[in-house]
Design an enzyme around this catalytic site. Structure first.
Site, short mmCIF file in Angstrom:
data_model
loop_
_atom_site.label_atom_id
_atom_site.label_comp_id
_atom_site.label_asym_id
_atom_site.label_seq_id
_atom_site.Cartn_x
_atom_site.Cartn_y
_atom_site.Cartn_z
N LYS A 34 0.95 -1.08 -0.06
CA LYS A 34 0.01 -0.15 0.12
C LYS A 34 0.97 1.32 0.08
CE LYS A 34 -3.59 -2.46 2.54
NZ LYS A 34 -4.21 -2.81 3.57
N GLN A 93 -3.89 -1.11 9.94
CA GLN A 93 -3.74 -2.68 9.25
C GLN A 93 -4.41 -3.62 10.44
OE1 GLN A 93 -2.77 -3.25 6.03
NE2 GLN A 93 -3.35 -5.44 6.42
N ASP A 106 -10.18 3.15 5.02
CA ASP A 106 -10.77 1.99 4.87
C ASP A 106 -12.18 1.63 4.81
OD1 ASP A 106 -8.82 -0.12 4.33
OD2 ASP A 106 -8.34 -0.67 6.21
#
Ligand code: NAD
Length: 303
Positions: free
Chosen positions: A62, A106, A129
Site C-alpha cells: 500500500k 492494518q 478503509d
C-alpha cells in the site's frame, strides 16, 4: 465437449488488473494536477501493530503504491506489546495532523487490542478503509462517505463489465464486516435484490442458483462449482486462498467456463482493485478536507 444448447455462453474474464491500473492512473493524474497548482499532496498514514509477515507485506504494498502515485507516505510501526492507549495516541496524533488525509489501521491487530474501538477513533473524514461504525452507518443510510475498499472495487468491476445491479438477483456468499456485509449493502443501495449466504446457510446450492450476480467472499477454495451456477451469471470471486499450487479463489474457475457470462480471475481480479480503491479514497478524503477547510475559511472571512 460440444455444446448443443442453442445459445452457448461465451464467458468473459473481467480484467481487474487493467481496471485497477486505470484507477491508479486517474489518481496519479489528479495528484499531479493539484501539486502542479501548488496544492499539498494527499497523505496516507499506515499503522502496523506487531510483526505478522502477511500484514507487513500488505502495508508495504500500500505504501509503495501510494508513493508511486505521488501520495505522501507516513508510517507508524508499533510492537505487538503496544497497549490500547498507545495505539489510540498514535491515531489521535495522525487525526490532528493536517498533512494526513487518510489513516489506515492494518488488521488483524494482536488479540489483546480492541480493534473496533481503535477503528472508531479514526475520524470519519480520514477513515479511508471505511470500516468504522460511523462509516458503516453512512453506507447503511446510503449517505456520502468513505466506503470499504474491497466491495467498492467489486462495484467498479461490475460497472466496467456493464453489469447494472438494479433489479437483479444478487447473492453474496460471506457476511464479514470487511467484505460480505458492506458488499450486500452496496448492491442493495444500487437496487439489487440481495441475499446473503454464510457458514450457517443450510442449502447454499439453492441460494447461489438464484444469482444473476454472485459475489463470493468465504475463503474456501472451490466452494462454488459449476452446479451452483445459473447460466449467464456474473461471478466476482473475492476469495484469496494460498494452496500448494499457488493462489486460488473460492470459485472453480474452469467449471464456470461456458456457464458464467463474466468471471473474475484469482489473482488479477478483485485483489488489485482493493489497493486502487484505498488510494482513490485517500484522494477523495484529501479533497473533501480541502473543501471543508476552504468553507471554514470563507465563513471566517464573512463573519
Ligand atoms: P471471514 O473469514 O471474516 O468471513 C468469511 C465469511 O464466509 C463468513 O461470513 C462465513 O460465514 C462465510 N463462510 C465461510 N465458509 C462458508 C461456507 N462453507 N459456506 C458459506 N459461507 C461460508 O473472511 P473475509 O475477511 O470476509 O474474507 C473472505 C475471503 O476474501 C478470504 O479468502 C480473504 O482472503 C479474501 N479477501 C480478499 C480481498 C481482496 O482484496 N481480494 C480482501 C479481503 C478479503
Amino acid at each position: 465437449v460440444t455444446d448443443t444448447s442453442p445459445n452457448p455462453i461465451v464467458t468473459t474474464i473481467i480484467d481487474g488488473a487493467s481496471v485497477a491500473r486505470r484507477i491508479r492512473a486517474a489518481v496519479q493524474d489528479a495528484v499531479a494536477h493539484d501539486t502542479a497548482a501548488g496544492e499539498r499532496p494527499p497523505g496516507l498514514a499506515t499503522i502496523l501493530v506487531g510483526d505478522d509477515p502477511a500484514s507487513h507485506v500488505y502495508v508495504e504494498n500500500k505504501r509503495r503504491t501510494a508513493r508511486t502515485l505521488g501520495i505522501r507516505d507516513e508510517h507508524r510501526a508499533l510492537p505487538a506489546t503496544a497497549t490500547q492507549d498507545e495505539v489510540a495516541a498514535v491515531i489521535d496524533e495522525l487525526a490532528a495532523d493536517d498533512t494526513v488525509s487518510g489513516i489506515l489501521l492494518q488488521l488483524p491487530l494482536p488479540p489483546s487490542l480492541d480493534a473496533d474501538a481503535l477503528l472508531d477513533r479514526i475520524p470519519p473524514e480520514k477513515d479511508v478503509d471505511g470500516l468504522s461504525t460511523p462509516s458503516t452507518g453512512l453506507l447503511a443510510r446510503n449517505l456520502p462517505g468513505l466506503r470499504p475498499c474491497t466491495p467498492s472495487g467489486v462495484m467498479r468491476l461490475l460497472d466496467d463489465a456493464g453489469v447494472d445491479p438494479a433489479g437483479k438477483q444478487a447473492v453474496v456468499v460471506g457476511a464479514s464486516h470487511l467484505v460480505g456485509l458492506p458488499m450486500a449493502q452496496m448492491l442493495l443501495n444500487r437496487d439489487a435484490t440481495v441475499t446473503t449466504a454464510h457458514r450457517r446457510t443450510s442449502d447454499l446450492l439453492a441460494v447461489t442458483r438464484t444469482a444473476e450476480i454472485l459475489v463470493v467472499a468465504a475463503g474456501v477454495p472451490k466452494l462454488i462449482t459449476r452446479q451452483h451456477l445459473t447460466p449467464g451469471v456474473t461471478i466476482i470471486d473475492v476469495g484469496i486462498n494460498r494452496t500448494e499450487t499457488g493462489l486460488v479463489g473460492d470459485v472453480d474457475f474452469e467449471g464456470a467456463m461456458g456457464v458464467a457470462r463474466h468471471i473474475t480471475p484469482v489473482p488479477g481480479g478483485v485483489g488489485p482493485m482493493t489497493i486502487a480503491m484505498l488510494l482513490e479514497n485517500t484522494l477523495t478524503a484529501h479533497r473533501n478536507q480541502r473543501a471543508a477547510n476552504a468553507h471554514r475559511t470563507n465563513q471566517g472571512a464573512s463573519a
